[in-house]
Design a protein around this motif. Structure first.
Motif, mmCIF file in Angstrom:
data_model
loop_
_atom_site.group_PDB
_atom_site.id
_atom_site.type_symbol
_atom_site.label_atom_id
_atom_site.label_comp_id
_atom_site.label_asym_id
_atom_site.label_seq_id
_atom_site.Cartn_x
_atom_site.Cartn_y
_atom_site.Cartn_z
ATOM 1 N N ARG A 97 0.811 -1.215 0.000
ATOM 2 C CA ARG A 97 0.000 0.000 0.000
ATOM 3 C C ARG A 97 0.844 1.265 0.000
ATOM 4 N NH1 ARG A 97 -5.271 -0.199 2.242
ATOM 5 N NH2 ARG A 97 -6.201 -2.160 1.609
ATOM 6 N N ASN A 100 1.442 2.898 -3.746
ATOM 7 C CA ASN A 100 0.620 3.919 -4.391
ATOM 8 C C ASN A 100 -0.012 4.862 -3.364
ATOM 9 O OD1 ASN A 100 -1.394 2.285 -3.394
ATOM 10 N ND2 ASN A 100 -2.660 2.401 -5.235
ATOM 11 N N MET A 102 -1.597 4.421 -0.691
ATOM 12 C CA MET A 102 -2.893 4.140 -0.083
ATOM 13 C C MET A 102 -2.826 4.285 1.428
ATOM 14 S SD MET A 102 -5.292 3.589 -2.222
ATOM 15 C CE MET A 102 -6.582 2.600 -1.481
ATOM 16 N N VAL A 130 -3.143 11.430 -5.585
ATOM 17 C CA VAL A 130 -4.164 11.095 -6.582
ATOM 18 C C VAL A 130 -3.520 10.801 -7.931
ATOM 19 C CG1 VAL A 130 -6.100 12.049 -7.867
ATOM 20 C CG2 VAL A 130 -6.025 12.290 -5.398
ATOM 21 N N GLU A 131 -2.519 11.611 -8.298
ATOM 22 C CA GLU A 131 -1.803 11.361 -9.554
ATOM 23 C C GLU A 131 -1.066 10.026 -9.507
ATOM 24 O OE1 GLU A 131 -1.709 12.547 -12.523
ATOM 25 O OE2 GLU A 131 -3.197 14.023 -11.907
ATOM 26 N N ARG A 133 -1.892 7.387 -7.830
ATOM 27 C CA ARG A 133 -2.812 6.249 -7.920
ATOM 28 C C ARG A 133 -3.368 6.082 -9.326
ATOM 29 N NH1 ARG A 133 -5.449 8.585 -2.779
ATOM 30 N NH2 ARG A 133 -3.832 8.100 -1.252
ATOM 31 N N ARG A 134 -3.336 7.155 -10.129
ATOM 32 C CA ARG A 134 -3.788 6.985 -11.514
ATOM 33 C C ARG A 134 -2.756 6.218 -12.334
ATOM 34 N NH1 ARG A 134 -6.660 12.925 -12.146
ATOM 35 N NH2 ARG A 134 -8.346 12.371 -10.731
ATOM 36 N N ILE A 136 -0.530 4.017 -10.764
ATOM 37 C CA ILE A 136 -0.272 2.757 -10.075
ATOM 38 C C ILE A 136 -1.604 2.257 -9.535
ATOM 39 C CG2 ILE A 136 1.014 1.661 -8.220
ATOM 40 C CD1 ILE A 136 2.982 4.118 -8.515
ATOM 41 N N GLY A 137 -2.227 1.350 -10.266
ATOM 42 C CA GLY A 137 -3.572 0.897 -9.924
ATOM 43 C C GLY A 137 -3.547 -0.164 -8.852
ATOM 44 N N MET A 138 -4.730 -0.437 -8.298
ATOM 45 C CA MET A 138 -4.772 -1.379 -7.188
ATOM 46 C C MET A 138 -5.989 -2.293 -7.280
ATOM 47 S SD MET A 138 -3.734 -0.686 -3.385
ATOM 48 C CE MET A 138 -3.385 -2.057 -2.320
ATOM 49 N N PHE A 140 -8.027 -5.132 -4.843
ATOM 50 C CA PHE A 140 -8.072 -5.440 -3.420
ATOM 51 C C PHE A 140 -8.436 -6.890 -3.156
ATOM 52 C CE2 PHE A 140 -8.584 -0.980 -3.939
ATOM 53 C CZ PHE A 140 -7.917 -0.424 -2.879
ATOM 54 N N TYR A 156 -15.063 4.164 -14.543
ATOM 55 C CA TYR A 156 -14.874 5.069 -13.405
ATOM 56 C C TYR A 156 -13.501 5.744 -13.407
ATOM 57 C CZ TYR A 156 -15.157 6.736 -8.612
ATOM 58 O OH TYR A 156 -15.185 7.535 -7.489
ATOM 59 N N GLY A 157 -12.455 4.918 -13.581
ATOM 60 C CA GLY A 157 -11.093 5.463 -13.542
ATOM 61 C C GLY A 157 -10.869 6.538 -14.597
ATOM 62 N N ARG A 207 -11.390 -2.645 -14.089
ATOM 63 C CA ARG A 207 -11.556 -1.280 -13.605
ATOM 64 C C ARG A 207 -10.192 -0.658 -13.325
ATOM 65 N NH1 ARG A 207 -15.137 -1.008 -8.285
ATOM 66 N NH2 ARG A 207 -13.204 -1.759 -7.405
ATOM 67 N N ALA A 208 -9.284 -1.474 -12.773
ATOM 68 C CA ALA A 208 -7.963 -0.934 -12.443
ATOM 69 C C ALA A 208 -7.154 -0.627 -13.698
ATOM 70 C CB ALA A 208 -7.203 -1.916 -11.551
#
Lengths: 308, 393
Positions: A97, A100, A102, A130-131, A133-134, A136-138, A140, A156-157, A207-208
């Motif tokens: 975590r 990115n 988190m 936020v940048e 995480r765009r 480096i996706g995750m 769960f 969504y992304g 989605r990621a």
């Protein structure tokens, strides 16, 4: 009797994996495993800093004044699958975590050391999480689709990144990459909540990747799935490796052995006075070597089931 | 085993066991039955009391309904129960205005504080703010009545007056148009192979929406126009008026809306927020796109409970509503008016010896019955709506 935790002497002897030790391991691997697997050829020591996806040095993560994991040193190469394994509480998810940011969502969490992404310090104060995480996706542990349609979940992304046009194409290609398109192409407008667990997890992957990240972080992505769904996700990871750098935390050692190029083994050291547990990186090398001929006795104990 | 007084019984063989050994003692069973009966009685008494209330309401209301000249209840100049003029639209519209304006206050403020408490506040801040909100819920409505009459009415409503209303009205109209427009766009986008009946329903709904929009615009402009009660003041009548009472009712309703919505938001799984953050969404995007839709059933429930509360609130509208006993018909929040609850309270003060013509006293029950049916209907609709939303996701 099973010894649950490594003894103090051995911890003090070689708990910290320094960059030099790591480099030495890697050089040996390259020679030793040349014949075994073709992917091992890219594990060499002279990869320039700028080609590394992540370069972690002396990373420690704290929750309040509790040090959850300490002194992690890892270099992550592009388009490889790196597995993080180890017993519960060893900090492997915490480390994942931090890749990115988190951990920023936990108010008391704090990071020490440096974590370079493509040579940029992710914890520099100018960096916007936020940048990060765009890029480096995750994915769960639990499949967690939004209470929206399948289409809106995947879109969504890109939408939060401001994309308005061409969403249909992004949704289609992401679902295809996640091996889900054929199952859902006729019900894109239906709620994602009605899908099976395995489908939901593949939707999470779609989605990621819809936001076009470079790296995918997967936090025990198969722990809530049955063996068939797990096999599909593993297949999928092997395909995604061509385009993405993947880091996966898993409790399942066979899974790590099956899918990953490199494996990092984490363990726990216990402070006998305060009974506090801190995660440490014990050994990080290519997966073949780690599972067949580990350098560290603790790794061997863990993978042979004598501990953890 | 042997020393607790069962030596006289033969020790049971290991394999066999008699039924008496497992049976419960008769005394114990009687005691359980008695306890059960006591709790059942408590439940029955509560239900019986509720039924009796409804029954007495219906009985007196039906006396009114069977004996009244129905022309007296519609299209009259106003609500003058002592003179035998029972214009229902007067009290209905006043109640509607108060409820609507109260929700304009309580909706945004209540939901806003819920979002702050659930999504933004640190644990410590929440620990301080939540009790404060609960204290607001505990303010006696009579205190808010005074507050509405002596502060809100002269200081806020009279100052803002009709100009303020124009702003609020414009916002209302724009919001309405935006909602209808986005709804229409959605319909147009998915228009493939829709059956004729669906099409007809859509046309009907659209016609209704446009008509309602026109009525809304007409009403906003009408209320913003000059008052027909010329009392020497530029904008509004001195004393109470529906708007002031409505703002007071709104303040009373905030904690209710806030706490029910906060529960709904807090029950949204943390994983959804993490997933959204992990996809590079900012906090506000996460809140609007993920958390609010996931909590929509609870938020709708909060609003409907709020409407119920506002509709039933008595003391504030009675004190600050600007009319006592009787009122002329008005559709403007800036005039005095009598809501259903205030109409009832102002007639039945201290005695059932209500002075008036024959049916004056029964009229109270009739209004009460209408209020009861409205609130009940609202709760049923709320329940069904919430269930439908739940099924969808």
């Amino acid at each position: 009797m099973v010894r649950l935790l490594p003894s103090k002497e051995r911890l003090s002897k070689g708990s910290r994996v320094s960059a030099e030790e790591l480099a030495a391991d890697v050089a040996v691997d390259a020679v030793a495993s040349e014949q075994t697997a073709p992917t091992d050829a890219i594990i060499d020591d002279d990869m320039p800093e700028s080609d590394l996806v992540f370069n972690v040095s002396d990373l420690s993560v704290y929750y309040g004044d509790f040090r959850a994991v300490r002194d992690v040193n890892m270099a992550i190469r592009p388009k490889e699958i790196t597995a993080l394994i180890g017993p519960s509480g060893c900090g492997k998810s915490t480390v994942l975590r931090s890749f990115n940011r988190m951990n920023d969502l936990i108010p008391t969490a704090r990071v020490e050391g440096t974590l370079l992404y493509r040579g940029v310090d992710l914890y520099d104060e100018r960096v916007d999480p936020v940048e990060v995480r765009r890029r480096i996706g995750m994915v769960f542990q639990k499949p967690n689709p939004f209470p929206k349609s399948i289409y809106d979940n995947v879109a969504y992304g890109p939408r939060v990144a401001g994309q308005k046009k061409g969403l249909d194409d992004v949704v289609e290609s992401s679902l295809k990459k996640a091996a889900l398109w054929d199952e859902v192409k006729d019900r894109l407008n239906e709620s994602a909540i009605g899908m099976s667990g395995g489908q939901q997890q593949r939707l999470s992957i779609a989605r990621a990747i819809a936001g076009d990240p470079e790296v995918l972080l997967m936090d025990e992505p198969c722990s809530a799935l049955d063996p068939i769904a797990t096999a599909r996700i593993e297949e999928l990871m092997a395909e995604l490796k061509d385009e993405y750098t993947i880091l996966i935390v898993t409790h399942n050692m066979q899974q790590a052995a099956r899918v990953s190029d490199r494996t990092a083994f984490y363990s726990v050291e216990v402070d006998e006075k305060s009974d506090r547990r801190t995660g440490i990186l014990v050994e990080y090398t290519n997966t073949e070597k780690l599972f067949s001929n580990p350098d560290d006795e603790r790794t061997e104990n863990y993978i042979t089931g004598r501990f953890g | 085993m042997a020393d607790i007084g069962i030596e006289s019984q033969p020790i049971l063989p290991l394999r066999g066991i008699s039924i008496e050994a497992l049976a419960s003692p008769a005394r114990r069973a009687r005691k359980e039955a008695a306890i059960r009966f006591i709790f059942l009685l408590a439940a029955l008494v509560s239900i019986a009391i509720s039924l009796l209330i409804v029954l007495s309401l219906v009985r007196e209301a039906s006396v009114f309904a069977f004996n009244i000249d129905w022309r007296q209840t519609w299209g009259q100049i106003g609500w003058f129960p002592r003179q035998g003029v029972y214009d229902m639209p007067t009290v209905l519209v006043s109640s509607l205005i108060v409820t609507g304006v109260a929700m304009l206050v309580a909706g945004p403020l209540g939901l806003g504080s819920a979002i702050y408490l659930s999504e933004y506040a640190s644990r410590r801040t929440r620990g301080i703010l939540k009790p404060v909100l609960e204290i607001l819920a505990g303010v006696p409505s009579v205190v808010l009545g005074f507050f509405a009459l002596f502060f809100l009415s002269p200081q806020v409503v009279e100052r803002l007056g009709r100009n303020g209303w124009l702003v609020i009205g414009a916002v209302l109209v724009i919001a309405y148009i935006a909602i209808v427009a986005s709804w229409m766009r959605k319909l147009i986008k998915r228009e493939i192979d829709t059956p004729l009946s669906t099409q007809l329903v859509r046309v009907a709904a659209l016609t209704f929406s446009v008509a309602f929009g026109l009525i809304l615009i007409w009403w906003v402009l009408r209320v913003a126009g000059p008052s027909d009660v010329d009392n020497g003041l530029p904008f509004v009548k001195r004393g109470g008026q529906l708007a002031a009472a409505a703002v007071g009712v709104g303040i009373l309703t905030i904690p209710l809306v806030a706490s029910v919505s906060e529960d709904a938001l807090a029950s949204v799984p943390q994983e959804l927020r993490q997933a959204s953050a992990g996809l590079g969404a900012r906090k506000i995007t996460t809140t609007i796109q993920v958390v609010l839709p996931a909590a929509v059933s609870g938020i709708v429930a909060a609003f409907i409970i709020g409407v119920s509360r506002a509709l039933g609130e008595t003391m504030v509208v009675f004190m600050a509503g600007g009319a006592a006993d009787a009122a002329r018909f008005t559709d403007s929040p800036f005039e005095g008016g009598l809501t259903m609850t205030a109409a009832m309270a102002s007639l039945a003060t201290g005695t059932d010896n209500v002075v008036g013509e024959g049916l004056t006293f029964q009229s109270l029950y009739f209004v009460g019955f209408v209020l009861f049916v409205l609130t009940l209907g609202l709760n049923i609709i709320a329940g069904r709506f919430v269930n439908r939303v739940r099924e969808k996701y």
